[in-house]
Scaffold this motif. Structure first.
Motif, PDB file in Angstrom:
ATOM      1  N   ASP A  20       0.805  -1.212   0.000  1.00 28.09           N
ATOM      2  CA  ASP A  20       0.000   0.000   0.000  1.00 28.09           C
ATOM      3  C   ASP A  20       0.841   1.267   0.000  1.00 28.09           C
ATOM      4  OD1 ASP A  20      -2.342  -1.445   0.028  1.00 28.09           O
ATOM      5  OD2 ASP A  20      -2.464  -1.480   2.217  1.00 28.09           O
ATOM      6  N   LYS A  21       2.152   1.139   0.335  1.00 29.26           N
ATOM      7  CA  LYS A  21       2.993   2.323   0.477  1.00 29.26           C
ATOM      8  C   LYS A  21       4.248   2.205  -0.386  1.00 29.26           C
ATOM      9  CE  LYS A  21       1.548   3.533   5.169  1.00 29.26           C
ATOM     10  NZ  LYS A  21       1.989   3.812   6.556  1.00 29.26           N
ATOM     11  N   CYS A  22       4.732   3.361  -0.812  1.00 26.19           N
ATOM     12  CA  CYS A  22       5.974   3.414  -1.591  1.00 26.19           C
ATOM     13  C   CYS A  22       7.151   3.109  -0.678  1.00 26.19           C
ATOM     14  CB  CYS A  22       6.124   4.799  -2.220  1.00 26.19           C
ATOM     15  SG  CYS A  22       7.718   5.069  -3.033  1.00 26.19           S
ATOM     16  N   PRO A  23       8.082   2.222  -1.089  1.00 28.27           N
ATOM     17  CA  PRO A  23       9.241   1.909  -0.248  1.00 28.27           C
ATOM     18  C   PRO A  23      10.218   3.067  -0.114  1.00 28.27           C
ATOM     19  CG  PRO A  23       9.441   0.852  -2.390  1.00 28.27           C
ATOM     20  CD  PRO A  23       8.060   1.427  -2.337  1.00 28.27           C
ATOM     21  N   TRP A 200      -7.646  12.944  -7.369  1.00 24.73           N
ATOM     22  CA  TRP A 200      -8.481  13.640  -6.390  1.00 24.73           C
ATOM     23  C   TRP A 200      -8.911  12.731  -5.248  1.00 24.73           C
ATOM     24  CZ3 TRP A 200     -13.039  11.219  -5.755  1.00 24.73           C
ATOM     25  CH2 TRP A 200     -13.524  10.451  -6.825  1.00 24.73           C
ATOM     26  N   GLN A 201      -9.043  11.439  -5.507  1.00 26.62           N
ATOM     27  CA  GLN A 201      -9.543  10.526  -4.482  1.00 26.62           C
ATOM     28  C   GLN A 201      -8.576  10.369  -3.309  1.00 26.62           C
ATOM     29  OE1 GLN A 201      -8.428   9.584  -7.401  1.00 26.62           O
ATOM     30  NE2 GLN A 201      -6.927   7.969  -7.085  1.00 26.62           N
ATOM     31  N   SER A 202      -7.313  10.736  -3.494  1.00 26.80           N
ATOM     32  CA  SER A 202      -6.340  10.600  -2.404  1.00 26.80           C
ATOM     33  C   SER A 202      -6.609  11.577  -1.258  1.00 26.80           C
ATOM     34  CB  SER A 202      -4.922  10.808  -2.937  1.00 26.80           C
ATOM     35  OG  SER A 202      -4.764  12.120  -3.443  1.00 26.80           O
ATOM     36  N   TYR A 203      -7.500  12.553  -1.465  1.00 24.77           N
ATOM     37  CA  TYR A 203      -7.804  13.538  -0.436  1.00 24.77           C
ATOM     38  C   TYR A 203      -9.037  13.181   0.392  1.00 24.77           C
ATOM     39  CZ  TYR A 203      -4.514  16.272  -3.155  1.00 24.77           C
ATOM     40  OH  TYR A 203      -3.403  16.703  -3.816  1.00 24.77           O
ATOM     41  N   MET A 204      -9.571  11.994   0.184  1.00 22.26           N
ATOM     42  CA  MET A 204     -10.778  11.614   0.916  1.00 22.26           C
ATOM     43  C   MET A 204     -10.496  11.373   2.394  1.00 22.26           C
ATOM     44  SD  MET A 204     -13.098   9.346  -1.657  1.00 22.26           S
ATOM     45  CE  MET A 204     -14.489   9.630  -0.573  1.00 22.26           C
ATOM     46  N   MET A 205      -9.321  10.878   2.724  1.00 20.81           N
ATOM     47  CA  MET A 205      -8.984  10.689   4.133  1.00 20.81           C
ATOM     48  C   MET A 205      -8.864  12.034   4.853  1.00 20.81           C
ATOM     49  SD  MET A 205      -9.115   7.531   4.587  1.00 20.81           S
ATOM     50  CE  MET A 205      -8.501   7.463   6.259  1.00 20.81           C
ATOM     51  N   MET A 206      -8.347  13.034   4.148  1.00 19.14           N
ATOM     52  CA  MET A 206      -8.300  14.374   4.731  1.00 19.14           C
ATOM     53  C   MET A 206      -9.711  14.896   4.966  1.00 19.14           C
ATOM     54  SD  MET A 206      -6.590  17.912   3.270  1.00 19.14           S
ATOM     55  CE  MET A 206      -4.914  17.266   3.317  1.00 19.14           C
ATOM     56  N   GLN A 207     -10.613  14.610   4.048  1.00 17.41           N
ATOM     57  CA  GLN A 207     -12.002  15.027   4.221  1.00 17.41           C
ATOM     58  C   GLN A 207     -12.633  14.356   5.434  1.00 17.41           C
ATOM     59  OE1 GLN A 207     -14.186  14.455   0.586  1.00 17.41           O
ATOM     60  NE2 GLN A 207     -12.590  15.381  -0.665  1.00 17.41           N
ATOM     61  N   LEU A 208     -12.370  13.065   5.620  1.00 19.34           N
ATOM     62  CA  LEU A 208     -12.897  12.373   6.796  1.00 19.34           C
ATOM     63  C   LEU A 208     -12.322  12.956   8.086  1.00 19.34           C
ATOM     64  CD1 LEU A 208     -12.950   8.610   5.735  1.00 19.34           C
ATOM     65  CD2 LEU A 208     -14.901  10.045   6.327  1.00 19.34           C
ATOM     66  N   PHE A 209     -11.058  13.311   8.047  1.00 22.26           N
ATOM     67  CA  PHE A 209     -10.440  13.944   9.210  1.00 22.26           C
ATOM     68  C   PHE A 209     -11.130  15.264   9.547  1.00 22.26           C
ATOM     69  CE2 PHE A 209      -7.322  17.159  10.606  1.00 22.26           C
ATOM     70  CZ  PHE A 209      -6.972  16.631  11.842  1.00 22.26           C
ATOM     71  N   ARG A 255     -15.677   5.196  -3.701  1.00 19.96           N
ATOM     72  CA  ARG A 255     -15.919   4.042  -2.829  1.00 19.96           C
ATOM     73  C   ARG A 255     -14.733   3.089  -2.841  1.00 19.96           C
ATOM     74  NH1 ARG A 255     -20.962   4.349  -5.448  1.00 19.96           N
ATOM     75  NH2 ARG A 255     -20.456   2.470  -6.664  1.00 19.96           N
ATOM     76  N   THR A 256     -14.124   2.910  -4.001  1.00 21.17           N
ATOM     77  CA  THR A 256     -12.944   2.046  -4.087  1.00 21.17           C
ATOM     78  C   THR A 256     -11.798   2.575  -3.251  1.00 21.17           C
ATOM     79  OG1 THR A 256     -13.577   1.359  -6.325  1.00 21.17           O
ATOM     80  CG2 THR A 256     -11.283   1.007  -5.676  1.00 21.17           C
ATOM     81  N   GLU A 257     -11.631   3.889  -3.242  1.00 23.10           N
ATOM     82  CA  GLU A 257     -10.573   4.507  -2.443  1.00 23.10           C
ATOM     83  C   GLU A 257     -10.804   4.270  -0.952  1.00 23.10           C
ATOM     84  OE1 GLU A 257      -7.183   6.848  -1.428  1.00 23.10           O
ATOM     85  OE2 GLU A 257      -7.800   5.780  -3.251  1.00 23.10           O
ATOM     86  N   LEU A 258     -12.044   4.416  -0.498  1.00 25.51           N
ATOM     87  CA  LEU A 258     -12.345   4.187   0.909  1.00 25.51           C
ATOM     88  C   LEU A 258     -12.140   2.722   1.281  1.00 25.51           C
ATOM     89  CD1 LEU A 258     -15.552   6.378   1.414  1.00 25.51           C
ATOM     90  CD2 LEU A 258     -13.217   6.872   2.155  1.00 25.51           C
ATOM     91  N   LYS A 259     -12.530   1.816   0.416  1.00 21.22           N
ATOM     92  CA  LYS A 259     -12.322   0.392   0.689  1.00 21.22           C
ATOM     93  C   LYS A 259     -10.838   0.057   0.764  1.00 21.22           C
ATOM     94  CE  LYS A 259     -16.619  -1.223  -1.456  1.00 21.22           C
ATOM     95  NZ  LYS A 259     -17.217  -2.018  -2.559  1.00 21.22           N
ATOM     96  N   ARG A 260     -10.063   0.677  -0.110  1.00 23.55           N
ATOM     97  CA  ARG A 260      -8.620   0.420  -0.112  1.00 23.55           C
ATOM     98  C   ARG A 260      -7.953   0.979   1.147  1.00 23.55           C
ATOM     99  NH1 ARG A 260      -3.882   2.856  -2.191  1.00 23.55           N
ATOM    100  NH2 ARG A 260      -5.049   4.737  -2.710  1.00 23.55           N
ATOM    101  N   ARG A 261      -8.402   2.139   1.565  1.00 21.26           N
ATOM    102  CA  ARG A 261      -7.817   2.763   2.756  1.00 21.26           C
ATOM    103  C   ARG A 261      -8.144   1.990   4.029  1.00 21.26           C
ATOM    104  NH1 ARG A 261      -4.169   7.164   2.106  1.00 21.26           N
ATOM    105  NH2 ARG A 261      -4.693   8.204   0.150  1.00 21.26           N
ATOM    106  N   PHE A 262      -9.378   1.504   4.119  1.00 17.52           N
ATOM    107  CA  PHE A 262      -9.810   0.809   5.328  1.00 17.52           C
ATOM    108  C   PHE A 262      -9.712  -0.708   5.193  1.00 17.52           C
ATOM    109  CE2 PHE A 262     -11.991   4.927   5.675  1.00 17.52           C
ATOM    110  CZ  PHE A 262     -11.588   5.289   6.952  1.00 17.52           C
ATOM    111  N   HIS A 263      -9.151  -1.188   4.080  1.00 17.73           N
ATOM    112  CA  HIS A 263      -8.916  -2.617   3.850  1.00 17.73           C
ATOM    113  C   HIS A 263     -10.208  -3.428   3.998  1.00 17.73           C
ATOM    114  CE1 HIS A 263      -4.604  -1.798   3.953  1.00 17.73           C
ATOM    115  NE2 HIS A 263      -4.816  -1.098   5.049  1.00 17.73           N
ATOM    116  N   ILE A 264     -11.267  -2.895   3.400  1.00 17.41           N
ATOM    117  CA  ILE A 264     -12.562  -3.589   3.446  1.00 17.41           C
ATOM    118  C   ILE A 264     -12.644  -4.595   2.295  1.00 17.41           C
ATOM    119  CG2 ILE A 264     -15.055  -3.291   3.339  1.00 17.41           C
ATOM    120  CD1 ILE A 264     -14.671  -0.522   4.526  1.00 17.41           C
TER     121      ILE A 264
END
Length: 264
Positions: A20-23, A200-209, A255-264
């Protein structure tokens, strides 16, 4: 032939492993579809191995991928030297920290000897802590810029709340600064989404915050800690509408971004 890989938007490298993260920079990577034609001989990918942590390999030459990785890491021509900037300013950080500690000890001693009603040295201490934390996290830190923005927001609110408590505890920091900072973050998020519209979807976690911070602000309104509710109500509405608008308009991609972030 197409293959699904992940790409770090910050470093511009492709990662072959399921991570999920860049090395390199630890930023969250995005899934991409690649064909052998559009990256043959030009793109470089990372693979994680148990014996050697980071391998930089050419996707079209599997036989020579490990032999070339050490040299490419040393000369810095295969991928960005993300750690270079941090090493460059490490000494400056330590010097500033040392001078801050020495200066704070001197000022605390002067404050104690003058015996003022307001212990102004504690205010200076907050300024010193805020400046050093901001320098290490938000300016020369290795984290992504989203983390830097969020951490700066949190420490700025805490810093001003500390100033408020030391100068009479009138509540102006939580009442005005906290919701105003949320509104400023909402505006900054919209601007960042427009500038980086492809991701743009990478900013959804900031929105939830921001939604979470707005809920906290409304709780403080309910318990009468925030005595001017309109800024908090505006922050709640702005952050909630931004998140719902992104979720509804973004549809499947959101929705895919949220699932990926929360590992649903």
């Amino acid at each position: 032939m197409e293959s699904i890989m992940t790409k770090c938007m910050k470093c511009g490298v492709y990662i072959a492993d399921n991570t999920d993260k860049c090395p390199l920079c630890q930023q969250v990577v995005a899934p991409v579809e690649l064909s052998s034609d559009n990256h043959q001989g030009t793109e470089w990918v990372f693979e994680q191995h148990n014996d050697v942590p980071d391998k930089c390999v050419n996707d079209t030459d599997s036989a020579a991928k490990r032999a070339d990785s050490t040299a490419s890491h040393d000369n810095g021509t295969r991928y960005p030297d993300v750690k270079g900037a941090s090493r460059k300013y490490r000494l400056l950080e330590n010097i500033i920290l040392f001078l801050s500690i020495v200066g704070q000890i001197v000022l605390t001693t002067v404050d104690y000897m003058t015996d003022n009603e307001i212990n102004w040295s504690f205010i200076v201490l907050l300024v010193v802590i805020y400046a050093n934390v901001t320098l290490r996290l938000a300016i020369v830190g290795r984290n992504g810029y989203i983390f830097k923005i969020v951490s700066t927001f949190v420490f700025t609110v805490l810093f001003l709340e500390g100033i408020d408590l030391l100068t009479g505890a009138s509540g102006w920091a939580l009442t005005f600064v906290f919701p105003s900072a949320i509104l400023a973050m909402v505006l900054a998020t919209i601007i960042l989404m427009i500038v980086n519209i492809r991701n743009w979807q990478s900013y959804m976690m900031m929105q939830l915050f921001l939604v979470l911070m707005s809920v906290i602000a409304m709780i403080l309104v309910a318990v009468k800690i925030i005595w001017f509710p309109y800024l908090a109500m505006g922050a709640m509405g702005a952050s909630l509408f931004l998140f719902l608008g992104t979720l509804i308009i973004g549809d499947k991609r959101a929705r895919t971004e949220l699932k990926r972030r929360f590992h649903i």
